[in-house]
Structures are given as C-alpha cells and as structure tokens.
Design a protein around this motif. Structure first.
Motif, PDB file in Angstrom:
ATOM      1  N   ALA A  85       0.836  -1.211   0.000  1.00  8.75           N
ATOM      2  CA  ALA A  85       0.000   0.000   0.000  1.00  8.75           C
ATOM      3  C   ALA A  85       0.870   1.260   0.000  1.00  8.75           C
ATOM      4  O   ALA A  85       0.538   2.245  -0.674  1.00  8.75           O
ATOM      5  CB  ALA A  85      -0.933  -0.005   1.201  1.00  8.75           C
ATOM      6  N   ASN A  86       1.982   1.242   0.726  1.00  7.57           N
ATOM      7  CA  ASN A  86       2.891   2.390   0.724  1.00  7.57           C
ATOM      8  C   ASN A  86       3.499   2.610  -0.657  1.00  7.57           C
ATOM      9  O   ASN A  86       3.673   3.747  -1.090  1.00  7.57           O
ATOM     10  CB  ASN A  86       3.987   2.211   1.778  1.00  7.57           C
ATOM     11  N   LYS A  87       3.803   1.534  -1.351  1.00  9.78           N
ATOM     12  CA  LYS A  87       4.303   1.653  -2.729  1.00  9.78           C
ATOM     13  C   LYS A  87       3.218   2.276  -3.617  1.00  9.78           C
ATOM     14  O   LYS A  87       3.501   3.129  -4.455  1.00  9.78           O
ATOM     15  CB  LYS A  87       4.699   0.268  -3.247  1.00  9.78           C
ATOM     16  N   ALA A  88       1.965   1.861  -3.413  1.00 12.26           N
ATOM     17  CA  ALA A  88       0.851   2.421  -4.188  1.00 12.26           C
ATOM     18  C   ALA A  88       0.674   3.909  -3.903  1.00 12.26           C
ATOM     19  O   ALA A  88       0.446   4.698  -4.826  1.00 12.26           O
ATOM     20  CB  ALA A  88      -0.435   1.664  -3.870  1.00 12.26           C
ATOM     21  N   ILE A  89       0.791   4.302  -2.638  1.00 15.79           N
ATOM     22  CA  ILE A  89       0.667   5.728  -2.281  1.00 15.79           C
ATOM     23  C   ILE A  89       1.792   6.532  -2.942  1.00 15.79           C
ATOM     24  O   ILE A  89       1.570   7.618  -3.463  1.00 15.79           O
ATOM     25  CB  ILE A  89       0.699   5.912  -0.747  1.00 15.79           C
ATOM     26  N   GLU A  90       2.996   5.969  -2.931  1.00 18.05           N
ATOM     27  CA  GLU A  90       4.159   6.636  -3.515  1.00 18.05           C
ATOM     28  C   GLU A  90       3.982   6.878  -5.016  1.00 18.05           C
ATOM     29  O   GLU A  90       4.310   7.939  -5.534  1.00 18.05           O
ATOM     30  CB  GLU A  90       5.394   5.766  -3.261  1.00 18.05           C
ATOM     31  N   ILE A  91       3.393   5.920  -5.709  1.00 19.16           N
ATOM     32  CA  ILE A  91       3.239   6.023  -7.168  1.00 19.16           C
ATOM     33  C   ILE A  91       1.936   6.714  -7.556  1.00 19.16           C
ATOM     34  O   ILE A  91       1.912   7.579  -8.436  1.00 19.16           O
ATOM     35  CB  ILE A  91       3.325   4.624  -7.815  1.00 19.16           C
ATOM     36  N   CYS A  92       0.827   6.346  -6.895  1.00 18.48           N
ATOM     37  CA  CYS A  92      -0.498   6.828  -7.303  1.00 18.48           C
ATOM     38  C   CYS A  92      -0.932   8.099  -6.564  1.00 18.48           C
ATOM     39  O   CYS A  92      -1.883   8.760  -6.975  1.00 18.48           O
ATOM     40  CB  CYS A  92      -1.543   5.736  -7.065  1.00 18.48           C
ATOM     41  N   HIS A  93      -0.281   8.415  -5.469  1.00 25.15           N
ATOM     42  CA  HIS A  93      -0.569   9.609  -4.662  1.00 25.15           C
ATOM     43  C   HIS A  93      -1.989   9.656  -4.132  1.00 25.15           C
ATOM     44  O   HIS A  93      -2.594  10.733  -4.030  1.00 25.15           O
ATOM     45  CB  HIS A  93      -0.264  10.890  -5.458  1.00 25.15           C
ATOM     46  N   CYS A  94      -2.563   8.478  -3.814  1.00 24.41           N
ATOM     47  CA  CYS A  94      -3.911   8.439  -3.259  1.00 24.41           C
ATOM     48  C   CYS A  94      -4.163   7.069  -2.629  1.00 24.41           C
ATOM     49  O   CYS A  94      -3.372   6.147  -2.811  1.00 24.41           O
ATOM     50  CB  CYS A  94      -4.957   8.702  -4.339  1.00 24.41           C
ATOM     51  N   LEU A  95      -5.259   6.966  -1.894  1.00 22.26           N
ATOM     52  CA  LEU A  95      -5.728   5.693  -1.342  1.00 22.26           C
ATOM     53  C   LEU A  95      -7.204   5.528  -1.669  1.00 22.26           C
ATOM     54  O   LEU A  95      -7.962   6.496  -1.637  1.00 22.26           O
ATOM     55  CB  LEU A  95      -5.565   5.665   0.184  1.00 22.26           C
ATOM     56  N   PRO A  96      -7.642   4.297  -1.984  1.00 22.59           N
ATOM     57  CA  PRO A  96      -9.064   4.075  -2.265  1.00 22.59           C
ATOM     58  C   PRO A  96      -9.926   4.359  -1.031  1.00 22.59           C
ATOM     59  O   PRO A  96      -9.451   4.303   0.101  1.00 22.59           O
ATOM     60  CB  PRO A  96      -9.133   2.588  -2.630  1.00 22.59           C
ATOM     61  N   TRP A  97     -11.186   4.621  -1.243  1.00 17.80           N
ATOM     62  CA  TRP A  97     -12.116   4.978  -0.166  1.00 17.80           C
ATOM     63  C   TRP A  97     -12.269   3.861   0.855  1.00 17.80           C
ATOM     64  O   TRP A  97     -12.568   4.119   2.011  1.00 17.80           O
ATOM     65  CB  TRP A  97     -13.473   5.362  -0.741  1.00 17.80           C
TER      66      TRP A  97
END
Length: 191
Positions: A123-135
C-alpha cells in the motif's frame, strides 16, 4: 499446560470442533443463472479468503477460487503459536519475530502480522506512485487524498503484483504468536 487449566479446556473444545466430520461452514453459491451467459469461467469465479480475527483480510493473495460447476471442499487446519514472557523480552533481532504490539510507523494496521506488514508495504508503494488511497482503506484522508477512478485503478494494479508485497522482507518477519493455518482445497466437478 495444566490438565484442568482454562487453556486446556479451550484446546480440547477446538480439537473436538475441528475433528468432527460434519462441522464447519457450508456456503452454497447458485451460479446456474450465470453459467449460460457468454463469459468464460474465469469471469464467473469468486474468491474466498481465510483469515484470523487479528489478521488483515487480503483479497488479492492467498484466495481460493470458487468456480461454477465444481463442489469445492476447503479444509482449514489451525495451529496455535505462542511465546513465553521471557521470549517476548528478547530483542526483535534475537528472537527473529515480532509481537502483535510492535507496529511502529504503520498506518493501516493496528496489530502486527506478517501478512498485514506485507500489505502495508504494498500500500505504501501504491501511495508513492499513485498519490492516493481508495475509499475502502482505513484513512482519515488528511495526508493522503482519496483516489478517483484512475487512481483507484493505479492502486489495484500495484496491489495485484506479488513483488510489491515482498519488498519489505527486512521489516516483515514472522509473527511470534498467532494462529497460522494450513488450507487444503479440493475440487470435484458437478455433473
């Protein structure tokens, strides 16, 4: 363990529950209405995951495929793992496992588990690349904004890649206590 302790009674009850041939959860999914549609069986598959109360429900890894036209038997064999107080006092590097309360710097999990740690890593990798988190992720959205549809797709792509879960192997070590489970699955075609 004392023969009449509270724990021995619990283990006896757990053994009696799991050794019974008719016990367990039975789930029936009628997929007949969907079987005649022009889709392949892959698009009709469901996923079932097995998790403990304290573990993260990981919907992308270690799921069991439920396919139309098959009777699926899932046998779950739990194993109780514990640690003595003396073992818990040892340093993390010496004991080579983490306790449930050792969650420093985690934002998405409240109790340590190796599965939860690997999920937080991805999830941290996703935040780093996508700059967001799903609802649907635990988040107050003050530091990380909620994803739009494109950001949600970006997060899903990263969380689908198994390599992103293994990048934190230095920090994501085994649990010192818990209930690891062996899952045995068998498929039988329905005529």
């Amino acid at each position: 363990m004392l023969p009449h302790s509270k724990d021995s009674v619990y283990l006896l009850q757990a053994h009696q529950f799991f050794s019974s041939s008719i016990s367990g959860l039975q789930l029936l999914i009628n997929m007949r209405p969907f079987a005649s549609l022009p889709f392949n069986s892959e698009s009709l598959s469901y996923g079932v995951g097995i998790s403990t109360k304290s573990n993260v429900i990981d919907q992308r890894r270690n799921t069991i495929r439920v396919l139309p036209g098959y009777q699926i038997t899932i046998k779950v064999i739990p194993q109780l793992v514990g640690a003595t107080d003396q073992f818990k006092k040892m340093d993390v590097t010496t004991r080579n496992c983490k306790l449930s309360g050792e969650i420093n710097d985690f934002k998405l999990i409240n109790t340590y588990s190796k599965v939860g740690c690997e999920f937080e890593c991805a999830a941290n990798k996703a935040i780093e690349i996508c700059h967001c988190l799903p609802w649907y992720f635990t988040n107050n959205f003050t530091g990380t904004p909620m994803c739009d549809s494109f950001g949600g797709h970006c997060v899903e792509e990263i969380l689908t890649n198994e390599a992103n879960y293994k990048q934190c192997s230095k920090w994501c070590i085994e649990d010192c206590s818990g209930m690891p489970m062996t899952v045995v699955t068998s498929y039988l075609p329905i005529n």
